[in-house]
Design an enzyme around this catalytic site. Structure first.
Site, PDB file in Angstrom:
ATOM      1  N   TYR A   1       0.829  -1.212   0.000  1.00  0.00           N
ATOM      2  CA  TYR A   1       0.000   0.000   0.000  1.00  0.00           C
ATOM      3  C   TYR A   1       0.862   1.260   0.000  1.00  0.00           C
ATOM      4  CZ  TYR A   1      -3.455  -3.508   1.000  1.00  0.00           C
ATOM      5  OH  TYR A   1      -4.241  -4.633   0.929  1.00  0.00           O
ATOM      6  N   CYS A   2       1.743   1.326  -0.966  1.00  0.00           N
ATOM      7  CA  CYS A   2       2.697   2.425  -1.102  1.00  0.00           C
ATOM      8  C   CYS A   2       2.525   3.056  -2.479  1.00  0.00           C
ATOM      9  CB  CYS A   2       4.122   1.887  -0.940  1.00  0.00           C
ATOM     10  SG  CYS A   2       5.438   3.078  -1.231  1.00  0.00           S
ATOM     11  N   ALA A   3       2.850   4.329  -2.591  1.00  0.00           N
ATOM     12  CA  ALA A   3       2.779   4.984  -3.897  1.00  0.00           C
ATOM     13  C   ALA A   3       3.741   4.355  -4.897  1.00  0.00           C
ATOM     14  CB  ALA A   3       3.075   6.472  -3.746  1.00  0.00           C
TER      15      ALA A   3
END
Length: 223
Positions: free
Chosen positions: A73-75
């Site tokens: 859940y990271c850019a």
């Protein structure tokens, strides 16, 4: 709270988490850092796989390794999409990518080990994504702080940091803070066929893998 509002609140929270990036950098810091070569190698270490079994990194002798701390859940999570094409274009099979999930950066990898592959397949990057046979996803570990994994302690000792500023304290879920710390998800260490760390890359120094590929090619040409 109704079920619909609860779901909406979780979606908004997830969007806020995903939006968090590490420290912004100038172009002058995008050049990879060269590592100090010593007699110690990554083959001196082992790590836990998703199924709980321990794997010695001696299994990757004579391979070029790209070691990445990953998060769902990271850019930067969409970099996963680039890993399989890079490995697929490596016709001699010399390159292997080792992914180490970590939850120390704004809690962007909350899953348990047994949940990780389904999260990648169905959520992010989703669309049925599965790792190439030469991409190996290990169990969750810590890359910084008091309980940093011995492998990452070694990598950080041998390779200087890519930027002079680590980031905002409230986004870093560990103590103590060190000057050589991994700064965010998807930082990369490139290891040669003798197990020696050679280059360290900032997460933004990627560009669908084109920024790292010349260095991979360099190490593959070495005997």
């Amino acid at each position: 709270m109704s079920a619909q509002l609860l779901i909406l609140s979780h979606v908004v929270l997830l969007q806020l988490i995903v939006a968090q990036l590490g420290p912004k950098i100038g172009k002058q810091f995008l050049k990879p850092k060269q590592c100090e070569i010593t007699n110690q190698t990554v083959y001196d270490f082992h790590a836990q796989m998703l199924n709980g079994a321990q794997r010695s990194l001696t299994e990757y002798r004579n391979k070029v390794l790209l070691i990445v701390n990953v998060a769902t859940y990271c850019a930067y999570t969409m970099q996963y999409r680039d890993f399989n094409p890079i490995l697929g274009s490596n016709s001699n099979g010399t390159l292997n990518i080792l992914g180490f999930p970590c939850n120390q950066f704004y809690l962007q990898e909350p899953a348990e080990n047994h949940e990780l592959l389904n999260g990648l397949k169905y959520v992010r990057p989703g669309h049925g994504w599965e790792p190439h046979k030469n991409m190996h996803i290990f169990g969750k570990l810590e890359v910084n702080g008091e309980n940093d994994h011995p492998l990452y302690k070694f990598l950080k000792e041998r390779c200087p940091p890519t930027v002079p500023v680590i980031g905002k304290r409230h986004q870093l879920i560990y103590d103590p803070i060190g000057t050589n710390d991994v700064i965010w998800n998807f930082e990369k260490f490139l290891v040669d066929k003798k197990g020696r760390p050679r280059y360290r890359f900032h997460p933004e120094n990627w560009v669908q893998g084109t920024a790292v590929k010349p260095y991979i090619d360099e190490l593959e040409r070495e005997i």
